[in-house]
Design a protein around this motif. Structure first.
Motif, PDB file in Angstrom:
ATOM      1  N   THR A  56       0.861  -0.835   0.568  1.00 27.00           N
ATOM      2  CA  THR A  56      -0.020  -0.034   0.097  1.00 27.00           C
ATOM      3  C   THR A  56       0.667   1.001  -0.356  1.00 27.00           C
ATOM      4  OG1 THR A  56      -1.677  -1.220   1.009  1.00 27.00           O
ATOM      5  CG2 THR A  56      -1.881   1.085   0.859  1.00 27.00           C
ATOM      6  N   LEU A  57       2.151   1.134   0.891  1.00 28.58           N
ATOM      7  CA  LEU A  57       2.624   2.316   0.851  1.00 28.58           C
ATOM      8  C   LEU A  57       3.622   2.565  -0.288  1.00 28.58           C
ATOM      9  CD1 LEU A  57       3.811   2.737   4.711  1.00 28.58           C
ATOM     10  CD2 LEU A  57       2.472   3.803   3.857  1.00 28.58           C
ATOM     11  N   ALA A  93       6.961   8.367  -4.433  1.00 30.35           N
ATOM     12  CA  ALA A  93       8.137   8.133  -3.624  1.00 30.35           C
ATOM     13  C   ALA A  93       8.320   9.684  -2.883  1.00 30.35           C
ATOM     14  CB  ALA A  93       9.610   8.326  -4.233  1.00 30.35           C
ATOM     15  N   GLY A  94       8.371   9.831  -1.218  1.00 33.80           N
ATOM     16  CA  GLY A  94       8.197  10.420  -0.503  1.00 33.80           C
ATOM     17  C   GLY A  94       6.835  11.699   0.088  1.00 33.80           C
ATOM     18  N   ASP A  95       5.765  10.695  -0.410  1.00 33.93           N
ATOM     19  CA  ASP A  95       4.028  10.630  -0.757  1.00 33.93           C
ATOM     20  C   ASP A  95       3.608  10.483   1.199  1.00 33.93           C
ATOM     21  OD1 ASP A  95       4.256  12.225  -2.400  1.00 33.93           O
ATOM     22  OD2 ASP A  95       2.844  11.083  -3.589  1.00 33.93           O
ATOM     23  N   VAL A 153      10.396   1.686   7.181  1.00 36.74           N
ATOM     24  CA  VAL A 153       9.429   2.467   6.945  1.00 36.74           C
ATOM     25  C   VAL A 153       9.573   3.856   8.341  1.00 36.74           C
ATOM     26  CG1 VAL A 153       7.038   1.405   6.623  1.00 36.74           C
ATOM     27  CG2 VAL A 153       7.574   2.106   8.884  1.00 36.74           C
ATOM     28  N   ALA A 154       8.806   4.994   7.564  1.00 41.23           N
ATOM     29  CA  ALA A 154       9.064   6.224   8.352  1.00 41.23           C
ATOM     30  C   ALA A 154       7.716   6.810   9.420  1.00 41.23           C
ATOM     31  CB  ALA A 154      10.210   6.991   8.028  1.00 41.23           C
ATOM     32  N   MET A 155       7.853   6.859  10.575  1.00 41.24           N
ATOM     33  CA  MET A 155       6.663   7.385  11.310  1.00 41.24           C
ATOM     34  C   MET A 155       6.636   9.149  11.665  1.00 41.24           C
ATOM     35  SD  MET A 155       4.483   3.952  13.147  1.00 41.24           S
ATOM     36  CE  MET A 155       5.800   3.961  14.043  1.00 41.24           C
ATOM     37  N   LEU A 164       7.231   4.739   3.289  1.00 42.52           N
ATOM     38  CA  LEU A 164       7.845   4.359   2.869  1.00 42.52           C
ATOM     39  C   LEU A 164       9.269   4.939   2.509  1.00 42.52           C
ATOM     40  CD1 LEU A 164       7.864   0.870   2.600  1.00 42.52           C
ATOM     41  CD2 LEU A 164       8.028   1.492  -0.254  1.00 42.52           C
ATOM     42  N   THR A 165      10.277   4.258   2.783  1.00 42.05           N
ATOM     43  CA  THR A 165      11.605   5.020   3.326  1.00 42.05           C
ATOM     44  C   THR A 165      12.016   4.534   1.563  1.00 42.05           C
ATOM     45  OG1 THR A 165      12.947   3.653   4.153  1.00 42.05           O
ATOM     46  CG2 THR A 165      12.120   5.123   5.862  1.00 42.05           C
ATOM     47  N   PRO A 166      13.014   5.280   1.907  1.00 43.36           N
ATOM     48  CA  PRO A 166      13.873   4.780  -0.062  1.00 43.36           C
ATOM     49  C   PRO A 166      14.537   3.180   0.578  1.00 43.36           C
ATOM     50  CG  PRO A 166      14.549   6.952   0.508  1.00 43.36           C
ATOM     51  CD  PRO A 166      13.833   6.822   1.520  1.00 43.36           C
ATOM     52  N   ARG A 167      14.746   2.888   1.109  1.00 37.10           N
ATOM     53  CA  ARG A 167      15.355   1.770   2.235  1.00 37.10           C
ATOM     54  C   ARG A 167      14.082   0.494   2.360  1.00 37.10           C
ATOM     55  NH1 ARG A 167      18.785  -0.773   7.460  1.00 37.10           N
ATOM     56  NH2 ARG A 167      18.824  -2.469   7.156  1.00 37.10           N
ATOM     57  N   GLY A 168      12.769   0.904   2.053  1.00 32.48           N
ATOM     58  CA  GLY A 168      12.383   0.504   2.131  1.00 32.48           C
ATOM     59  C   GLY A 168      11.226  -0.032   0.321  1.00 32.48           C
ATOM     60  N   ARG A 169      11.284   0.756  -0.127  1.00 35.25           N
ATOM     61  CA  ARG A 169      10.697   0.670  -1.108  1.00 35.25           C
ATOM     62  C   ARG A 169      11.884  -0.343  -1.765  1.00 35.25           C
ATOM     63  NH1 ARG A 169       7.028   3.438  -3.807  1.00 35.25           N
ATOM     64  NH2 ARG A 169       6.884   4.985  -2.233  1.00 35.25           N
TER      65      ARG A 169
END
Length: 100
Positions: free
Chosen positions: A21-22, A27-29, A60-62, A77-82
């Protein structure tokens, strides 16, 4: 030929739904916690547990903030998560091709 490794952090069904979902966001949203909870039809406690595991992995970043006087949490979603999700889906596709 060895089988591709599927990331165990993402592989759990609920976390896979969260990350997918994320990843559908740009990217960045980011998305609010209540909106993500509604989309995934998960309880707040269950979603929080899975988000914590994804956050510990750096996927993820919260961001906790306030909208007026009300607390608000946004998830992205962080770049690492993507990258992890893209690697996961590539490994899954490779695994499925090998099963044919």
């Amino acid at each position: 030929m060895s089988e591709p490794d599927l990331d165990p952090v993402i592989h759990a069904q609920a976390r896979l739904k969260v990350v997918a979902t994320l990843a559908s966001l740009g990217a960045g949203d980011r998305i609010s916690f209540p909106r993500l909870q509604k989309l995934l039809e998960m309880t707040a406690g269950n979603l929080s547990t899975h988000l914590r595991k994804l956050e510990e992995a750096g996927y993820v970043a919260m961001e906790k903030t306030f909208e007026g006087r009300s607390p608000a949490t946004f998830i992205a979603l962080t770049p690492r998560g993507r990258y992890a999700f893209e690697s996961y889906t590539a490994a899954l596709k490779s695994l499925l091709k090998g099963a044919q």
